[in-house]
Design a protein around this motif. Sequence first.
Motif, PDB file in Angstrom:
ATOM      1  N   ALA A   1      49.322  28.333  19.290  1.00 19.47           N
ATOM      2  CA  ALA A   1      47.993  28.536  19.131  1.00 19.47           C
ATOM      3  C   ALA A   1      47.635  27.371  18.130  1.00 19.47           C
ATOM      4  N   ARG A   2      46.325  26.861  18.636  1.00 17.19           N
ATOM      5  CA  ARG A   2      45.952  25.698  18.185  1.00 17.19           C
ATOM      6  C   ARG A   2      44.545  25.700  18.515  1.00 17.19           C
ATOM      7  N   CYS A   3      43.683  24.965  17.971  1.00 20.97           N
ATOM      8  CA  CYS A   3      42.128  25.099  18.302  1.00 20.97           C
ATOM      9  C   CYS A   3      41.978  23.802  19.420  1.00 20.97           C
ATOM     10  N   ASP A   4      41.132  24.168  20.247  1.00 18.38           N
ATOM     11  CA  ASP A   4      40.958  22.815  21.338  1.00 18.38           C
ATOM     12  C   ASP A   4      39.686  22.115  20.917  1.00 18.38           C
ATOM     13  N   SER A   5      39.043  22.394  19.740  1.00 20.04           N
ATOM     14  CA  SER A   5      38.001  21.357  19.089  1.00 20.04           C
ATOM     15  C   SER A   5      38.684  20.627  18.270  1.00 20.04           C
TER      16      SER A   5
ATOM     17  N   ILE B   1      52.241  36.610  31.548  1.00 16.59           N
ATOM     18  CA  ILE B   1      51.186  36.826  32.597  1.00 16.59           C
ATOM     19  C   ILE B   1      49.839  36.102  32.019  1.00 16.59           C
ATOM     20  N   GLY B   2      49.434  35.160  32.709  1.00 25.62           N
ATOM     21  CA  GLY B   2      48.147  34.645  32.521  1.00 25.62           C
ATOM     22  C   GLY B   2      48.306  33.054  32.249  1.00 25.62           C
ATOM     23  N   THR B   3      47.414  32.272  32.892  1.00 25.91           N
ATOM     24  CA  THR B   3      47.467  30.673  32.601  1.00 25.91           C
ATOM     25  C   THR B   3      46.004  30.259  32.318  1.00 25.91           C
ATOM     26  N   GLY B   4      45.632  31.077  31.272  1.00 30.05           N
ATOM     27  CA  GLY B   4      44.111  30.640  30.768  1.00 30.05           C
ATOM     28  C   GLY B   4      44.400  29.309  29.618  1.00 30.05           C
ATOM     29  N   SER B   5      43.423  29.182  28.828  1.00 31.45           N
ATOM     30  CA  SER B   5      43.536  28.302  27.800  1.00 31.45           C
ATOM     31  C   SER B   5      45.048  28.895  26.695  1.00 31.45           C
ATOM     32  N   THR B   6      44.898  30.221  26.554  1.00 30.83           N
ATOM     33  CA  THR B   6      46.166  30.682  25.938  1.00 30.83           C
ATOM     34  C   THR B   6      47.482  30.380  26.447  1.00 30.83           C
ATOM     35  N   GLY B   7      47.492  30.922  27.560  1.00 28.45           N
ATOM     36  CA  GLY B   7      48.783  30.585  28.274  1.00 28.45           C
ATOM     37  C   GLY B   7      49.264  29.409  28.459  1.00 28.45           C
TER      38      GLY B   7
ATOM     39  N   GLN C   1      51.250  33.497  37.682  1.00 27.50           N
ATOM     40  CA  GLN C   1      50.001  32.984  37.562  1.00 27.50           C
ATOM     41  C   GLN C   1      49.288  33.590  38.902  1.00 27.50           C
ATOM     42  N   ARG C   2      47.879  33.710  38.152  1.00 27.93           N
ATOM     43  CA  ARG C   2      46.967  34.430  39.376  1.00 27.93           C
ATOM     44  C   ARG C   2      45.981  33.323  39.952  1.00 27.93           C
ATOM     45  N   THR C   3      45.484  32.734  38.889  1.00 26.74           N
ATOM     46  CA  THR C   3      44.519  31.750  39.144  1.00 26.74           C
ATOM     47  C   THR C   3      44.876  30.529  38.492  1.00 26.74           C
ATOM     48  N   PRO C   4      45.422  29.512  39.303  1.00 24.33           N
ATOM     49  CA  PRO C   4      45.822  28.136  39.122  1.00 24.33           C
ATOM     50  C   PRO C   4      44.540  27.570  38.120  1.00 24.33           C
TER      51      PRO C   4
ATOM     52  N   ALA D   1      34.019  25.196  35.403  1.00 19.90           N
ATOM     53  CA  ALA D   1      33.236  26.248  35.690  1.00 19.90           C
ATOM     54  C   ALA D   1      34.025  27.537  34.938  1.00 19.90           C
ATOM     55  N   LYS D   2      35.236  27.378  34.716  1.00 18.62           N
ATOM     56  CA  LYS D   2      35.990  28.214  33.934  1.00 18.62           C
ATOM     57  C   LYS D   2      36.339  27.616  32.599  1.00 18.62           C
ATOM     58  N   ARG D   3      36.424  28.135  31.534  1.00 20.58           N
ATOM     59  CA  ARG D   3      36.786  27.309  30.008  1.00 20.58           C
ATOM     60  C   ARG D   3      37.870  26.424  30.405  1.00 20.58           C
ATOM     61  N   PRO D   4      37.612  25.187  30.270  1.00 23.45           N
ATOM     62  CA  PRO D   4      38.711  24.077  30.671  1.00 23.45           C
ATOM     63  C   PRO D   4      39.724  24.155  29.387  1.00 23.45           C
TER      64      PRO D   4
ATOM     65  N   PHE E   1      51.514  39.004  27.131  1.00 28.39           N
ATOM     66  CA  PHE E   1      50.325  39.286  27.950  1.00 28.39           C
ATOM     67  C   PHE E   1      49.303  38.178  27.273  1.00 28.39           C
ATOM     68  N   ALA E   2      49.190  36.917  28.039  1.00 27.89           N
ATOM     69  CA  ALA E   2      48.060  35.818  27.889  1.00 27.89           C
ATOM     70  C   ALA E   2      46.987  36.228  28.657  1.00 27.89           C
ATOM     71  N   THR E   3      46.560  37.442  28.690  1.00 30.50           N
ATOM     72  CA  THR E   3      45.555  37.919  29.659  1.00 30.50           C
ATOM     73  C   THR E   3      44.088  38.029  29.108  1.00 30.50           C
ATOM     74  N   GLY E   4      43.916  37.418  28.011  1.00 28.49           N
ATOM     75  CA  GLY E   4      42.418  37.223  27.588  1.00 28.49           C
ATOM     76  C   GLY E   4      41.884  38.498  26.907  1.00 28.49           C
ATOM     77  N   PHE E   5      40.573  38.524  27.090  1.00 30.02           N
ATOM     78  CA  PHE E   5      39.756  39.284  26.174  1.00 30.02           C
ATOM     79  C   PHE E   5      38.496  40.103  27.026  1.00 30.02           C
TER      80      PHE E   5
ATOM     81  N   SER F   1      35.379  35.075  36.482  1.00 33.43           N
ATOM     82  CA  SER F   1      35.314  34.272  35.106  1.00 33.43           C
ATOM     83  C   SER F   1      35.087  35.283  34.374  1.00 33.43           C
ATOM     84  N   TRP F   2      35.784  35.027  32.883  1.00 32.45           N
ATOM     85  CA  TRP F   2      35.443  35.937  32.066  1.00 32.45           C
ATOM     86  C   TRP F   2      33.908  35.903  31.367  1.00 32.45           C
ATOM     87  N   TYR F   3      33.365  34.576  31.833  1.00 34.77           N
ATOM     88  CA  TYR F   3      31.999  34.443  31.254  1.00 34.77           C
ATOM     89  C   TYR F   3      31.090  35.438  32.154  1.00 34.77           C
TER      90      TYR F   3
HETATM   91  P1  NAP Z   1      41.590  34.005  29.916  1.00 38.49           P
HETATM   92  O1  NAP Z   1      40.937  32.605  29.943  1.00 38.49           O
HETATM   93  O2  NAP Z   1      40.622  35.083  30.319  1.00 38.49           O
HETATM   94  O3  NAP Z   1      42.975  33.854  30.821  1.00 38.49           O
HETATM   95  C1  NAP Z   1      43.499  34.981  31.091  1.00 38.49           C
HETATM   96  C2  NAP Z   1      44.644  34.770  32.081  1.00 38.49           C
HETATM   97  O4  NAP Z   1      45.311  36.042  32.533  1.00 38.49           O
HETATM   98  C3  NAP Z   1      44.109  34.508  33.592  1.00 38.49           C
HETATM   99  O5  NAP Z   1      44.947  33.576  33.901  1.00 38.49           O
HETATM  100  C4  NAP Z   1      43.906  35.628  34.285  1.00 38.49           C
HETATM  101  O6  NAP Z   1      43.773  35.371  35.532  1.00 38.49           O
HETATM  102  C5  NAP Z   1      45.141  36.252  33.817  1.00 38.49           C
HETATM  103  N1  NAP Z   1      45.397  37.721  33.990  1.00 38.49           N
HETATM  104  C6  NAP Z   1      44.391  38.588  33.568  1.00 38.49           C
HETATM  105  N2  NAP Z   1      44.874  39.864  34.023  1.00 38.49           N
HETATM  106  C7  NAP Z   1      45.691  39.588  34.809  1.00 38.49           C
HETATM  107  C8  NAP Z   1      46.566  40.476  35.872  1.00 38.49           C
HETATM  108  N3  NAP Z   1      46.140  41.933  35.905  1.00 38.49           N
HETATM  109  N4  NAP Z   1      47.339  39.930  36.634  1.00 38.49           N
HETATM  110  C9  NAP Z   1      47.738  38.412  36.551  1.00 38.49           C
HETATM  111  N5  NAP Z   1      47.133  37.633  35.757  1.00 38.49           N
HETATM  112  C10 NAP Z   1      46.002  38.216  35.002  1.00 38.49           C
HETATM  113  O7  NAP Z   1      42.207  34.191  28.516  1.00 38.49           O
HETATM  114  P2  NAP Z   1      42.755  33.356  27.222  1.00 38.49           P
HETATM  115  O8  NAP Z   1      43.444  32.277  27.750  1.00 38.49           O
HETATM  116  O9  NAP Z   1      43.268  34.115  26.301  1.00 38.49           O
HETATM  117  O10 NAP Z   1      41.496  32.486  26.816  1.00 38.49           O
HETATM  118  C11 NAP Z   1      40.165  33.125  26.669  1.00 38.49           C
HETATM  119  C12 NAP Z   1      39.455  32.324  25.816  1.00 38.49           C
HETATM  120  O11 NAP Z   1      39.850  32.049  24.607  1.00 38.49           O
HETATM  121  C13 NAP Z   1      39.380  30.817  26.270  1.00 38.49           C
HETATM  122  O12 NAP Z   1      38.922  30.826  27.502  1.00 38.49           O
HETATM  123  C14 NAP Z   1      38.692  30.354  25.006  1.00 38.49           C
HETATM  124  O13 NAP Z   1      37.233  30.188  25.264  1.00 38.49           O
HETATM  125  C15 NAP Z   1      39.296  31.178  24.027  1.00 38.49           C
HETATM  126  N6  NAP Z   1      40.693  30.051  23.443  1.00 38.49           N
HETATM  127  C16 NAP Z   1      40.568  29.058  22.833  1.00 38.49           C
HETATM  128  C17 NAP Z   1      41.617  28.486  22.341  1.00 38.49           C
HETATM  129  C18 NAP Z   1      41.065  27.257  21.363  1.00 38.49           C
HETATM  130  O14 NAP Z   1      41.453  26.475  21.432  1.00 38.49           O
HETATM  131  N7  NAP Z   1      40.455  27.363  20.698  1.00 38.49           N
HETATM  132  C19 NAP Z   1      42.585  28.658  22.806  1.00 38.49           C
HETATM  133  C20 NAP Z   1      42.991  29.815  23.522  1.00 38.49           C
HETATM  134  C21 NAP Z   1      41.816  30.446  24.089  1.00 38.49           C
HETATM  135  P3  NAP Z   1      42.621  35.177  36.471  1.00 38.49           P
HETATM  136  O15 NAP Z   1      41.946  33.903  35.991  1.00 38.49           O
HETATM  137  O16 NAP Z   1      42.913  35.440  37.649  1.00 38.49           O
HETATM  138  O17 NAP Z   1      41.735  36.322  35.978  1.00 38.49           O
END
Ligand code: NAP
Length: 556
Positions: free
Chosen positions: A61-65, A187-193, A211-214, A330-333, A380-384, A496-498
């Motif tokens: 866990a580290r900031c991207d900024s 589970i999850g390949t967003g910024s966190t995963g 991985q659901r969405t590369p 278009a999704k958070r890079p 679960f790196a499944t976001g918010f 997209s979570w946006y």
């Molecule tokens: P996220 O971007 O929402 O990613 C969640 C991941 O979990 C996605 O790959 C999603 O797939 C997957 N997922 C969710 N439900 C699922 C399911 N039922 N089955 C399979 N896969 C599933 O969450 P995040 O990675 O925690 O990031 C959220 C936001 O936090 C970032 O976009 C960013 O704004 C912030 N963040 C910031 C930093 C930082 O540096 N400052 C670091 C980490 C996060 P899908 O894409 O298919 O939904």
Amino acid sequence: MADGGGDIGKTQELDALIIGAGFGGLYQLHLLRDRLGLNVQVVEKAEGVGGTWWWNRYPGARCDSESHGYAYLFSEALHRGWQWSERYPGHAEIRRYLNYVADELDLKRDIDFGVEVVSADYQGRWIVRTACGRTFSARYLITAVGCLSTANIPDIPGLEDFKGEWHHTGAWPHEGVDFTGKRVGQIGTGSTGIQAAPVIAAEAEHLTVFQRTPNYSVPARNAPLTDEAKAEIKESFEDIRALTHLTPNGHPFEISPTRTDEVSDAERLEEYERRWDKGGLRFRGAFQNLLMSKEANDTAANFLKEKIRGVVKDSATADKLANIDHPYGAKRPPIDTTYFETYNRDNVSLVDVRAHPIQRIAETGIETAEGSHDLDVIVFATGFDAMTGPLLSLNLTGKNGVSLRNAWAAGPRTYLGLQIKDFPNLFTVTGPGSPSVLCNMPVCIEQHVEWIADCIEHLEATGSGAIEPTETAVEEWVAHVNDAANATLLPTVKHSWYLGANVPGKPRVFMPYAGGMVRYRNIAADIAKDGYRGFEIDGEAASGVALPQDIVAAGV
Ligand code: NAP
């Protein structure tokens, strides 16, 4: 549950109550208490300052900024008194920084930790109740609860049967998780995963990434700051501050004014290579039209897909990773440290759950349509439940008993992301409809906190009771937020979570303001200067239309 030392059963009378002790809540307390002299209290669910960084302690866990821009920039003294150690700050260092600020400004004496708000009702004043039985009555209520603080744990059947341990990255155990000798499923390949996988893989016996969405990712190229860089940052307060106010996303780097079609193919590739080598979110700034045109975006997307194929040795795995169907940015890079390289390790495997969805969690692991995966730990790196989730969980009720949940049944409706009709004197720091998550957070937080303090100062100076937006202003702002998003590729990504698409049943509405921080700052300042255009103060609307036609007509 701690009670923060307050009196149970007795209502505490305040001028202002602030919910949350992250970047927003700390600065808001400082301005309202130390500049306006109000009687202010902060309540915070966690046992310390930090906001999102209190909870997000997952591996990597580290900031991207970049650190020099991920800080308060309202005070040169604070800037000079602090030294970041790396290009990107880790979660522990950000908590140390926020503790440093809280101590320098003597804020902690007015923060009650371990206090969770369970409801807030407007009855001429805001009556706020907490899980530990405390009640506050305040003229102003300010939510500084963050945009990404309500964990999204997917409702996968059988989780309760799982015999191993499982954790969501946003509520990571403070003592850490020992992965040694364990089979881990992430589970999850967003910024966190993308941040977590390399660190987990280095420790675990085996890591399986579901991985659901590369996703695209650009190397962060994190490194300790050199003495020279530290000295330069120390002396550059005004420049850093000015730059963060000039760029549309509040980062301390410029977006190139050049379009992709203004250069030759070779020049474009050279620019991408240069930015790839430099690393981080600066890649986004390579050309000004990357988020405006699919054709332009494809040039960056193809470059990044080629990079994935160049790194990942197994071609079947590379295919799964590079099979990306959304435009870059278009999704958070994300940005990473050896994310794609991780798939070259013998102890890492990738499961494509878009092709073979997760069907259930069994006692022993995760079952997909293709087979079962035995696991000791699930991450679960499944976001918010982003942006609206943290506000709705406060159970806010405005005038005439209207609940926020009902008011926002079809999606969030705000004026400037700062105020909600029928919720007088409620201010939402980085609320939906403001640049928020499309901006470097401390920069947009500072602007909101200062706007709110100025507004409250105006109310106090004029002996006013209550402010709320007019229906027309909200309608116009919501329309403008939509127009701003539609002028970009952002809303073209349906998952997209946006847009709230990651939470079943959540209305599909593009939530952040995509018109850019510079433009937003100017609009908000003009509205205040014009006597709070678009707001009603004690039932009287300020004269003039909420959003002058030149703003709307100018597009984004
Ligand atoms: P996220 O971007 O929402 O990613 C969640 C991941 O979990 C996605 O790959 C999603 O797939 C997957 N997922 C969710 N439900 C699922 C399911 N039922 N089955 C399979 N896969 C599933 O969450 P995040 O990675 O925690 O990031 C959220 C936001 O936090 C970032 O976009 C960013 O704004 C912030 N963040 C910031 C930093 C930082 O540096 N400052 C670091 C980490 C996060 P899908 O894409 O298919 O939904």
